[in-house]
Design a protein around this motif. Structure first.
Motif, mmCIF file in Angstrom:
data_model
loop_
_atom_site.group_PDB
_atom_site.id
_atom_site.type_symbol
_atom_site.label_atom_id
_atom_site.label_comp_id
_atom_site.label_asym_id
_atom_site.label_seq_id
_atom_site.Cartn_x
_atom_site.Cartn_y
_atom_site.Cartn_z
ATOM 1 N N PRO A 76 6.373 -81.905 -6.426
ATOM 2 C CA PRO A 76 5.991 -82.140 -5.027
ATOM 3 C C PRO A 76 4.475 -82.250 -4.842
ATOM 4 C CG PRO A 76 7.695 -80.465 -5.131
ATOM 5 C CD PRO A 76 7.238 -80.707 -6.548
ATOM 6 N N ALA A 77 3.726 -81.373 -5.488
ATOM 7 C CA ALA A 77 2.261 -81.429 -5.393
ATOM 8 C C ALA A 77 1.717 -82.681 -6.075
ATOM 9 C CB ALA A 77 1.648 -80.177 -6.016
ATOM 10 N N ILE A 78 2.264 -83.011 -7.224
ATOM 11 C CA ILE A 78 1.812 -84.205 -7.950
ATOM 12 C C ILE A 78 2.049 -85.450 -7.102
ATOM 13 C CG2 ILE A 78 2.378 -85.708 -9.914
ATOM 14 C CD1 ILE A 78 2.888 -83.060 -11.511
ATOM 15 N N GLU A 90 2.307 -85.732 -3.915
ATOM 16 C CA GLU A 90 1.376 -85.734 -2.776
ATOM 17 C C GLU A 90 -0.038 -86.136 -3.231
ATOM 18 O OE1 GLU A 90 -1.680 -84.401 -0.239
ATOM 19 O OE2 GLU A 90 -1.183 -83.165 -1.960
ATOM 20 N N LEU A 91 -0.479 -85.633 -4.368
ATOM 21 C CA LEU A 91 -1.817 -85.947 -4.871
ATOM 22 C C LEU A 91 -1.968 -87.429 -5.208
ATOM 23 C CD1 LEU A 91 -2.463 -82.804 -7.083
ATOM 24 C CD2 LEU A 91 -3.761 -83.491 -5.042
ATOM 25 N N PHE A 92 -0.897 -88.052 -5.680
ATOM 26 C CA PHE A 92 -0.990 -89.478 -6.008
ATOM 27 C C PHE A 92 -1.178 -90.341 -4.765
ATOM 28 C CE2 PHE A 92 0.677 -88.826 -10.421
ATOM 29 C CZ PHE A 92 -0.392 -89.447 -11.059
ATOM 30 N N GLY A 93 -1.023 -89.792 -3.600
ATOM 31 C CA GLY A 93 -1.372 -90.517 -2.385
ATOM 32 C C GLY A 93 -2.869 -90.722 -2.244
ATOM 33 N N ARG A 94 -3.657 -89.892 -2.945
ATOM 34 C CA ARG A 94 -5.126 -89.963 -2.851
ATOM 35 C C ARG A 94 -5.832 -90.207 -4.178
ATOM 36 N NH1 ARG A 94 -5.581 -84.306 0.041
ATOM 37 N NH2 ARG A 94 -4.441 -83.965 -1.857
ATOM 38 N N TYR A 95 -5.180 -89.894 -5.275
ATOM 39 C CA TYR A 95 -5.834 -89.960 -6.582
ATOM 40 C C TYR A 95 -5.025 -90.819 -7.542
ATOM 41 C CZ TYR A 95 -8.243 -85.976 -4.562
ATOM 42 O OH TYR A 95 -8.953 -85.162 -3.728
ATOM 43 N N LEU A 97 -1.131 -82.765 -16.046
ATOM 44 C CA LEU A 97 -0.260 -81.603 -15.910
ATOM 45 C C LEU A 97 -0.279 -80.857 -17.228
ATOM 46 C CD1 LEU A 97 1.924 -79.949 -14.380
ATOM 47 C CD2 LEU A 97 3.611 -81.532 -15.349
ATOM 48 N N ASN A 98 -0.730 -79.603 -17.185
ATOM 49 C CA ASN A 98 -0.667 -78.783 -18.384
ATOM 50 C C ASN A 98 0.260 -77.600 -18.120
ATOM 51 O OD1 ASN A 98 -2.193 -76.679 -17.147
ATOM 52 N ND2 ASN A 98 -4.113 -77.536 -17.887
ATOM 53 N N ASN A 99 0.264 -76.638 -18.995
ATOM 54 C CA ASN A 99 1.173 -75.498 -18.865
ATOM 55 C C ASN A 99 0.861 -74.601 -17.672
ATOM 56 O OD1 ASN A 99 2.802 -75.968 -21.225
ATOM 57 N ND2 ASN A 99 1.013 -75.432 -22.407
ATOM 58 N N GLU A 100 -0.359 -74.681 -17.172
ATOM 59 C CA GLU A 100 -0.816 -73.749 -16.149
ATOM 60 C C GLU A 100 -1.061 -74.385 -14.779
ATOM 61 O OE1 GLU A 100 -1.023 -70.500 -16.898
ATOM 62 O OE2 GLU A 100 -0.344 -71.030 -18.921
ATOM 63 N N GLU A 101 -1.469 -75.658 -14.762
ATOM 64 C CA GLU A 101 -1.924 -76.219 -13.496
ATOM 65 C C GLU A 101 -1.856 -77.751 -13.475
ATOM 66 O OE1 GLU A 101 -6.128 -75.394 -12.959
ATOM 67 O OE2 GLU A 101 -6.446 -75.602 -15.110
ATOM 68 N N VAL A 102 -2.068 -78.276 -12.286
ATOM 69 C CA VAL A 102 -2.195 -79.704 -12.068
ATOM 70 C C VAL A 102 -3.684 -79.958 -11.862
ATOM 71 C CG1 VAL A 102 -1.653 -81.620 -10.511
ATOM 72 C CG2 VAL A 102 0.078 -79.860 -10.991
#
Length: 117
Positions: free
Chosen positions: A94-96, A98-103, A108-113
């Motif tokens: 879901p976050a990814i 949403e982010l592709f709307g701007r970036y 994506l790694n084991n800990e964070e986007v």
């Protein structure tokens, strides 16, 4: 958003994302399956406005040099079993999305986007 999943990622990821309502192509959906060339993947992604999801750093190089593919999700989890990988996507997509709307380049790694812009 529309995504293109490269061969190093499990086909089950495509099924999970389809079930969440995303428009997905996996290399296994194509005639050449996992033998589909990076060039063909980049061309299809550009033609169909798809975000490439891959573990292949060659796509990072072509993105940085030529902006091809136009949008890229680079998965840098290293060797990871399918279940933890799929769980990671379930939490992060879901976050990814949403982010592709701007970036255009996200990692994506084991800990964070991570946004690379």
């Amino acid at each position: 958003m529309k995504y293109f999943i490269d061969a190093q990622l499990p086909y089950l990821l495509a099924e999970i994302l389809r079930n969440k309502g995303f428009d997905i192509i996996h290399t296994d959906d194509l005639p050449e399956k996992d033998e589909t060339s990076d060039t063909v993947i980049r061309q299809l992604a550009a033609l169909e406005n798809r975000i490439v999801i891959t573990k292949d750093s060659d796509f990072q190089d072509s993105y940085l040099l030529f902006k091809q593919p136009p949008k890229l999700l680079l998965v840098t989890t290293g060797n990871i079993k399918n279940r933890p990988l799929l769980d990671l996507f379930r939490r992060a997509i879901p976050a990814i999305d949403e982010l592709f709307g701007r970036y255009s380049f996200i990692e994506l790694n084991n800990e964070e986007v991570i946004v690379h812009e």
